[in-house]
Design a protein around this motif. Sequence first.
Motif, mmCIF file in Angstrom:
data_model
loop_
_atom_site.group_PDB
_atom_site.id
_atom_site.type_symbol
_atom_site.label_atom_id
_atom_site.label_comp_id
_atom_site.label_asym_id
_atom_site.label_seq_id
_atom_site.Cartn_x
_atom_site.Cartn_y
_atom_site.Cartn_z
ATOM 1 N N ARG A 137 37.671 23.326 47.076
ATOM 2 C CA ARG A 137 37.295 21.948 46.915
ATOM 3 C C ARG A 137 35.548 21.656 46.471
ATOM 4 N NH1 ARG A 137 37.986 17.273 51.186
ATOM 5 N NH2 ARG A 137 36.903 19.078 52.369
ATOM 6 N N SER A 138 34.993 22.522 46.427
ATOM 7 C CA SER A 138 33.627 22.309 46.459
ATOM 8 C C SER A 138 33.219 23.352 45.569
ATOM 9 C CB SER A 138 32.764 22.288 47.633
ATOM 10 O OG SER A 138 31.995 23.603 48.546
ATOM 11 N N GLN A 139 33.439 23.948 45.048
ATOM 12 C CA GLN A 139 33.564 25.616 44.509
ATOM 13 C C GLN A 139 34.486 26.092 43.487
ATOM 14 O OE1 GLN A 139 30.458 27.414 47.706
ATOM 15 N NE2 GLN A 139 29.769 27.802 45.231
ATOM 16 N N GLY A 140 35.703 25.717 44.246
ATOM 17 C CA GLY A 140 36.511 26.162 43.569
ATOM 18 C C GLY A 140 36.638 27.283 43.107
ATOM 19 N N LEU A 141 37.610 28.539 42.815
ATOM 20 C CA LEU A 141 37.877 30.203 42.545
ATOM 21 C C LEU A 141 36.656 30.723 42.447
ATOM 22 C CD1 LEU A 141 40.532 31.806 42.824
ATOM 23 C CD2 LEU A 141 40.350 32.492 40.396
ATOM 24 N N ALA A 142 35.574 30.675 41.562
ATOM 25 C CA ALA A 142 34.659 30.960 42.337
ATOM 26 C C ALA A 142 33.759 31.311 43.190
ATOM 27 C CB ALA A 142 33.679 30.614 41.345
ATOM 28 N N GLY A 143 33.813 30.431 44.332
ATOM 29 C CA GLY A 143 33.616 29.566 45.936
ATOM 30 C C GLY A 143 34.123 31.047 46.496
ATOM 31 N N LEU A 144 35.294 30.636 46.350
ATOM 32 C CA LEU A 144 36.613 31.758 46.903
ATOM 33 C C LEU A 144 35.787 33.184 47.307
ATOM 34 C CD1 LEU A 144 39.926 30.272 47.594
ATOM 35 C CD2 LEU A 144 37.849 30.031 49.163
ATOM 36 N N PHE A 145 35.389 33.335 45.984
ATOM 37 C CA PHE A 145 35.239 34.787 45.678
ATOM 38 C C PHE A 145 33.232 35.340 45.238
ATOM 39 C CE2 PHE A 145 40.075 34.837 45.261
ATOM 40 C CZ PHE A 145 39.880 36.046 45.858
ATOM 41 N N ALA A 146 32.933 34.871 45.705
ATOM 42 C CA ALA A 146 31.846 34.177 46.279
ATOM 43 C C ALA A 146 31.237 36.277 46.024
ATOM 44 C CB ALA A 146 30.529 32.878 46.553
ATOM 45 N N GLY A 147 30.395 36.909 45.731
ATOM 46 C CA GLY A 147 29.748 37.952 46.102
ATOM 47 C C GLY A 147 30.779 39.012 46.388
ATOM 48 N N VAL A 148 32.098 38.974 44.814
ATOM 49 C CA VAL A 148 32.675 39.984 45.370
ATOM 50 C C VAL A 148 32.571 41.453 44.624
ATOM 51 C CG1 VAL A 148 33.951 39.166 42.724
ATOM 52 C CG2 VAL A 148 35.189 40.369 45.052
ATOM 53 N N LEU A 149 31.711 41.558 43.848
ATOM 54 C CA LEU A 149 31.284 42.703 42.758
ATOM 55 C C LEU A 149 30.255 43.068 44.540
ATOM 56 C CD1 LEU A 149 30.283 41.304 39.890
ATOM 57 C CD2 LEU A 149 32.824 42.909 40.880
ATOM 58 N N PRO A 150 29.443 42.559 44.509
ATOM 59 C CA PRO A 150 28.552 43.549 45.588
ATOM 60 C C PRO A 150 29.286 43.522 47.214
ATOM 61 C CG PRO A 150 27.695 41.524 45.714
ATOM 62 C CD PRO A 150 28.135 41.953 44.217
ATOM 63 N N ARG A 151 29.911 43.272 47.270
ATOM 64 C CA ARG A 151 31.409 43.424 47.846
ATOM 65 C C ARG A 151 31.976 45.061 48.123
ATOM 66 N NH1 ARG A 151 36.111 41.889 51.720
ATOM 67 N NH2 ARG A 151 34.720 41.500 53.431
ATOM 68 N N MET A 152 33.055 44.381 47.627
ATOM 69 C CA MET A 152 33.384 45.586 46.258
ATOM 70 C C MET A 152 32.439 47.163 46.931
ATOM 71 S SD MET A 152 35.938 43.774 43.880
ATOM 72 C CE MET A 152 37.211 45.860 42.957
ATOM 73 N N ALA A 153 31.041 46.674 45.681
ATOM 74 C CA ALA A 153 30.456 47.955 45.956
ATOM 75 C C ALA A 153 30.087 48.622 46.743
ATOM 76 C CB ALA A 153 29.285 47.903 44.847
ATOM 77 N N ALA A 154 30.007 47.833 48.102
ATOM 78 C CA ALA A 154 29.284 47.994 48.965
ATOM 79 C C ALA A 154 30.097 48.873 49.678
ATOM 80 C CB ALA A 154 28.851 47.150 50.053
ATOM 81 N N ILE A 155 31.339 48.206 50.347
ATOM 82 C CA ILE A 155 32.567 48.676 50.870
ATOM 83 C C ILE A 155 33.767 49.907 49.699
ATOM 84 C CG2 ILE A 155 35.176 48.840 51.716
ATOM 85 C CD1 ILE A 155 34.168 45.743 52.191
ATOM 86 N N SER A 156 33.559 49.825 48.861
ATOM 87 C CA SER A 156 33.923 51.262 47.855
ATOM 88 C C SER A 156 32.366 52.536 48.040
ATOM 89 C CB SER A 156 34.001 50.909 46.186
ATOM 90 O OG SER A 156 35.322 50.121 46.249
ATOM 91 N N MET A 157 31.484 51.998 47.969
ATOM 92 C CA MET A 157 30.679 53.099 47.933
ATOM 93 C C MET A 157 30.405 53.681 49.325
ATOM 94 S SD MET A 157 27.594 51.797 45.406
ATOM 95 C CE MET A 157 26.322 53.398 46.037
ATOM 96 N N GLY A 158 31.355 52.766 50.609
ATOM 97 C CA GLY A 158 30.625 53.307 51.670
ATOM 98 C C GLY A 158 32.442 54.261 51.818
ATOM 99 N N GLY A 159 33.348 53.976 51.407
ATOM 100 C CA GLY A 159 34.102 54.196 51.966
ATOM 101 C C GLY A 159 34.019 56.103 51.449
ATOM 102 N N PHE A 160 33.532 55.385 50.348
ATOM 103 C CA PHE A 160 33.048 57.087 50.002
ATOM 104 C C PHE A 160 32.574 57.980 50.104
ATOM 105 C CE2 PHE A 160 31.308 60.137 46.631
ATOM 106 C CZ PHE A 160 32.463 60.353 45.781
ATOM 107 N N ILE A 161 31.354 57.643 50.722
ATOM 108 C CA ILE A 161 29.837 58.235 51.616
ATOM 109 C C ILE A 161 30.787 58.408 53.366
ATOM 110 C CG2 ILE A 161 28.142 57.871 52.555
ATOM 111 C CD1 ILE A 161 27.215 56.279 50.426
ATOM 112 N N PHE A 162 31.636 57.296 53.636
ATOM 113 C CA PHE A 162 31.781 57.309 55.305
ATOM 114 C C PHE A 162 32.952 58.486 55.201
ATOM 115 C CE2 PHE A 162 34.208 55.923 58.604
ATOM 116 C CZ PHE A 162 33.315 55.581 59.715
ATOM 117 N N LEU A 163 33.833 58.811 54.739
ATOM 118 C CA LEU A 163 34.909 59.603 54.103
ATOM 119 C C LEU A 163 34.351 61.563 54.039
ATOM 120 C CD1 LEU A 163 37.740 57.861 53.820
ATOM 121 C CD2 LEU A 163 37.486 59.355 55.475
ATOM 122 N N GLY A 164 33.601 61.199 52.802
ATOM 123 C CA GLY A 164 33.067 62.299 52.094
ATOM 124 C C GLY A 164 32.333 62.635 52.326
ATOM 125 N N ALA A 165 31.105 62.120 53.723
ATOM 126 C CA ALA A 165 30.039 62.521 54.381
ATOM 127 C C ALA A 165 30.667 63.276 55.484
ATOM 128 C CB ALA A 165 29.061 61.670 54.557
#
Length: 208
Positions: free
Chosen positions: A164-192
């Motif tokens: 209601r206050s921020q719309g779709l942008a609010g619901l997906f706030a921080g999506v890019l750093p979150r995707m980057a962190a978890i993608s890189m985390g999965g890559f490092i976690f399983l690869g390492a």
Amino acid sequence: MDAPGFTASLVAGGVAGVSVDLILFPLDTIKTRLQSPQGFNKAGGFRGIYAGVPSAAVGSFPNAAAFFLTYEYVKSLLHTDSTSHFKPVKHMLAASTGEVALWAWRRGHVVDSWQSAVCGAFAGGFAAAVTTPLDVAKTRIMLAKAGSSTAVGNVLSAMHGVWRSQGLAGLFAGVLPRMAAISMGGFIFLGAYDQARSLLLEVGRKSP
């Protein structure tokens, strides 16, 4: 699982977990501040993005070690006689352990370190994107003032308030750093983990 395999999984899992936290902790901090109702700058901006990393790293070692011990144990179960009456149970165990182990068993060969890393990155990135609204709701609930309607802990209510206050942008706030962190985390976690475990087993074989 034999003793060398147990030790290798324990140590390699812990190393993988600590590596992920040390490298990616700032991205998680930035993501949380982007989701803050105060706004990114008022929530701290880029200041102190490594605050709290020592405690997170200390906690990640035993958690990751326990995860990979379970992971390797389930993989060893999958290599038993596939004609047994417990075949459906093995499928469920493989699925709960992760698609990488199910995939390795069905293909009948060992997954390379880079393959594990790529699978972890793709799976993590997709899951991160899809579940971002839930993560936003969790952040809002954690940061809500005591006694407010958000602080009650109703996830759907928190998501509706953001919508209601921020719309779709609010619901997906921080999506890019979150995707980057978890993608890189999965890559490092399983690869390492795979790389460290292979090296430890190789050292163990060469030792008298």
